[in-house]
Design a protein around this motif. Structure first.
Motif, PDB file in Angstrom:
ATOM      1  N   LEU A 277      -3.489  -1.194   8.153  1.00 45.81           N
ATOM      2  CA  LEU A 277      -2.281  -1.030   8.962  1.00 45.81           C
ATOM      3  C   LEU A 277      -1.963  -2.301   9.744  1.00 45.81           C
ATOM      4  O   LEU A 277      -0.796  -2.687   9.857  1.00 45.81           O
ATOM      5  CB  LEU A 277      -2.427   0.160   9.907  1.00 45.81           C
ATOM      6  N   ALA A 278      -2.979  -2.969  10.252  1.00 50.48           N
ATOM      7  CA  ALA A 278      -2.770  -4.191  11.029  1.00 50.48           C
ATOM      8  C   ALA A 278      -2.317  -5.362  10.164  1.00 50.48           C
ATOM      9  O   ALA A 278      -1.718  -6.313  10.677  1.00 50.48           O
ATOM     10  CB  ALA A 278      -4.062  -4.555  11.772  1.00 50.48           C
TER      11      ALA A 278
ATOM     12  N   TYR B 107       0.836  -1.187   0.000  1.00 45.00           N
ATOM     13  CA  TYR B 107       0.000   0.000   0.000  1.00 45.00           C
ATOM     14  C   TYR B 107       0.866   1.229   0.000  1.00 45.00           C
ATOM     15  O   TYR B 107       2.028   1.204   0.403  1.00 45.00           O
ATOM     16  CB  TYR B 107      -1.005   0.004   1.159  1.00 45.00           C
ATOM     17  N   VAL B 108       0.289   2.296  -0.525  1.00 41.71           N
ATOM     18  CA  VAL B 108       0.935   3.601  -0.544  1.00 41.71           C
ATOM     19  C   VAL B 108      -0.051   4.613   0.018  1.00 41.71           C
ATOM     20  O   VAL B 108      -1.254   4.366   0.060  1.00 41.71           O
ATOM     21  CB  VAL B 108       1.372   4.006  -1.976  1.00 41.71           C
ATOM     22  N   GLU B 109       0.476   5.736   0.435  1.00 41.00           N
ATOM     23  CA  GLU B 109      -0.356   6.849   0.886  1.00 41.00           C
ATOM     24  C   GLU B 109      -0.293   7.930  -0.178  1.00 41.00           C
ATOM     25  O   GLU B 109       0.764   8.173  -0.751  1.00 41.00           O
ATOM     26  CB  GLU B 109       0.162   7.395   2.209  1.00 41.00           C
ATOM     27  N   SER B 110      -1.430   8.559  -0.442  1.00 40.72           N
ATOM     28  CA  SER B 110      -1.447   9.617  -1.442  1.00 40.72           C
ATOM     29  C   SER B 110      -2.636  10.532  -1.216  1.00 40.72           C
ATOM     30  O   SER B 110      -3.583  10.186  -0.515  1.00 40.72           O
ATOM     31  CB  SER B 110      -1.517   9.016  -2.854  1.00 40.72           C
ATOM     32  N   ASP B 111      -2.577  11.678  -1.851  1.00 42.68           N
ATOM     33  CA  ASP B 111      -3.677  12.628  -1.830  1.00 42.68           C
ATOM     34  C   ASP B 111      -4.713  12.186  -2.869  1.00 42.68           C
ATOM     35  O   ASP B 111      -4.347  11.787  -3.978  1.00 42.68           O
ATOM     36  CB  ASP B 111      -3.144  14.022  -2.176  1.00 42.68           C
ATOM     37  N   VAL B 112      -5.978  12.258  -2.531  1.00 38.39           N
ATOM     38  CA  VAL B 112      -7.033  11.822  -3.450  1.00 38.39           C
ATOM     39  C   VAL B 112      -7.052  12.614  -4.749  1.00 38.39           C
ATOM     40  O   VAL B 112      -7.564  12.134  -5.761  1.00 38.39           O
ATOM     41  CB  VAL B 112      -8.444  11.874  -2.811  1.00 38.39           C
TER      42      VAL B 112
ATOM     43  N   SER C  63     -11.809   2.333  10.930  1.00 44.10           N
ATOM     44  CA  SER C  63     -11.763   0.863  10.946  1.00 44.10           C
ATOM     45  C   SER C  63     -11.135   0.300   9.671  1.00 44.10           C
ATOM     46  O   SER C  63     -10.360  -0.658   9.723  1.00 44.10           O
ATOM     47  CB  SER C  63     -13.163   0.284  11.147  1.00 44.10           C
ATOM     48  N   ALA C  64     -11.431   0.880   8.524  1.00 46.91           N
ATOM     49  CA  ALA C  64     -10.858   0.404   7.258  1.00 46.91           C
ATOM     50  C   ALA C  64      -9.352   0.655   7.227  1.00 46.91           C
ATOM     51  O   ALA C  64      -8.575  -0.205   6.795  1.00 46.91           O
ATOM     52  CB  ALA C  64     -11.538   1.090   6.077  1.00 46.91           C
ATOM     53  N   ILE C  65      -8.932   1.812   7.687  1.00 45.05           N
ATOM     54  CA  ILE C  65      -7.511   2.150   7.723  1.00 45.05           C
ATOM     55  C   ILE C  65      -6.785   1.244   8.712  1.00 45.05           C
ATOM     56  O   ILE C  65      -5.718   0.705   8.416  1.00 45.05           O
ATOM     57  CB  ILE C  65      -7.319   3.635   8.065  1.00 45.05           C
ATOM     58  N   ARG C  66      -7.380   1.051   9.878  1.00 36.69           N
ATOM     59  CA  ARG C  66      -6.780   0.189  10.900  1.00 36.69           C
ATOM     60  C   ARG C  66      -6.605  -1.236  10.376  1.00 36.69           C
ATOM     61  O   ARG C  66      -5.583  -1.876  10.625  1.00 36.69           O
ATOM     62  CB  ARG C  66      -7.636   0.184  12.169  1.00 36.69           C
TER      63      ARG C  66
ATOM     64  N   ARG D 169       8.206  -6.708   7.965  1.00 36.27           N
ATOM     65  CA  ARG D 169       9.147  -5.624   7.654  1.00 36.27           C
ATOM     66  C   ARG D 169       8.567  -4.267   8.008  1.00 36.27           C
ATOM     67  O   ARG D 169       9.285  -3.350   8.401  1.00 36.27           O
ATOM     68  CB  ARG D 169       9.508  -5.646   6.166  1.00 36.27           C
ATOM     69  N   ASP D 170       7.263  -4.107   7.856  1.00 33.05           N
ATOM     70  CA  ASP D 170       6.615  -2.808   8.027  1.00 33.05           C
ATOM     71  C   ASP D 170       5.668  -2.746   9.218  1.00 33.05           C
ATOM     72  O   ASP D 170       4.873  -1.822   9.323  1.00 33.05           O
ATOM     73  CB  ASP D 170       5.862  -2.446   6.743  1.00 33.05           C
ATOM     74  N   ALA D 171       5.742  -3.731  10.099  1.00 35.35           N
ATOM     75  CA  ALA D 171       4.853  -3.737  11.265  1.00 35.35           C
ATOM     76  C   ALA D 171       5.117  -2.509  12.117  1.00 35.35           C
ATOM     77  O   ALA D 171       6.226  -1.983  12.155  1.00 35.35           O
ATOM     78  CB  ALA D 171       5.066  -5.008  12.079  1.00 35.35           C
ATOM     79  N   GLY D 172       4.076  -2.050  12.767  1.00 38.29           N
ATOM     80  CA  GLY D 172       4.232  -0.865  13.616  1.00 38.29           C
ATOM     81  C   GLY D 172       2.902  -0.430  14.168  1.00 38.29           C
ATOM     82  O   GLY D 172       1.982  -1.226  14.322  1.00 38.29           O
TER      83      GLY D 172
END
Length: 161
Positions: free
Chosen positions: A99-100, A43-48, A93-96, A105-108
């Motif tokens: 992330l979960a 996944y990546v983060e971006s502006d809509v 909830s969808a974001i969590r 490698r990317d846990a946090g």
């Protein structure tokens, strides 16, 4: 010799940026983004409002490449990816859930607050449907750019292990 699947997993584990390819009515577009690993993709983060985010929303597909730009030409290697792509709902909830689900490698922190703090920020899940590594033998012996398809399930099993 290292298998193509092990090479793909090593590259994806070692690198942190993907160049995402999309297309829209104005033509093709690429953008680099930091990625995090998920069980079947990333996944990546971006502006809509970004061009690639709008293209993903319209088409549901994207492509990408992850590679080590510091490698010497003779040692070039990378993973080319085809994605089924989607925007994650802007709800805690969808974001969590995304992330979960991150691989080790990317846990946090699974708190969605950092994403929700920016109203236009979204997560984009890029599920890998096909993946390829550079055919290094073709490059070294003939100087031609070629690729080898890898078993996506095997690559992600290595990443999860």
């Amino acid at each position: 010799m290292t298998s193509p699947e092990r090479r793909a997993a090593a590259i994806l584990r070692a690198q942190h940026f993907v160049v995402i390819g999309t297309a829209d009515a104005d033509g093709p577009w690429t953008a680099a983004a930091q990625y995090r690993l998920l069980p079947r993709g990333l996944y990546v983060e971006s502006d809509v409002s970004s061009r690639h985010a709008r293209a993903i929303a319209a088409s549901g597909v994207a492509s990408g490449v992850v590679f080590d730009s510091s490698a010497a030409p003779a040692d070039a290697d990378g993973v080319q990816l085809e994605f089924a792509a989607r925007e994650v709902d802007a709800e805690a909830s969808a974001i969590r859930d995304i992330l979960a689900a991150r691989l080790p490698r990317d846990a946090g922190d699974d708190d969605p607050a950092a994403v929700l703090a920016v109203p236009a920020k979204r997560l984009y899940v890029l599920e890998v449907t096909r993946a390829f590594v550079f055919d290094r033998d073709a490059w070294r012996s003939r100087g031609t750019d070629a690729r080898l398809e890898v078993d996506v399930a095997a690559v992600w099993a290595l990443l999860a292990g």
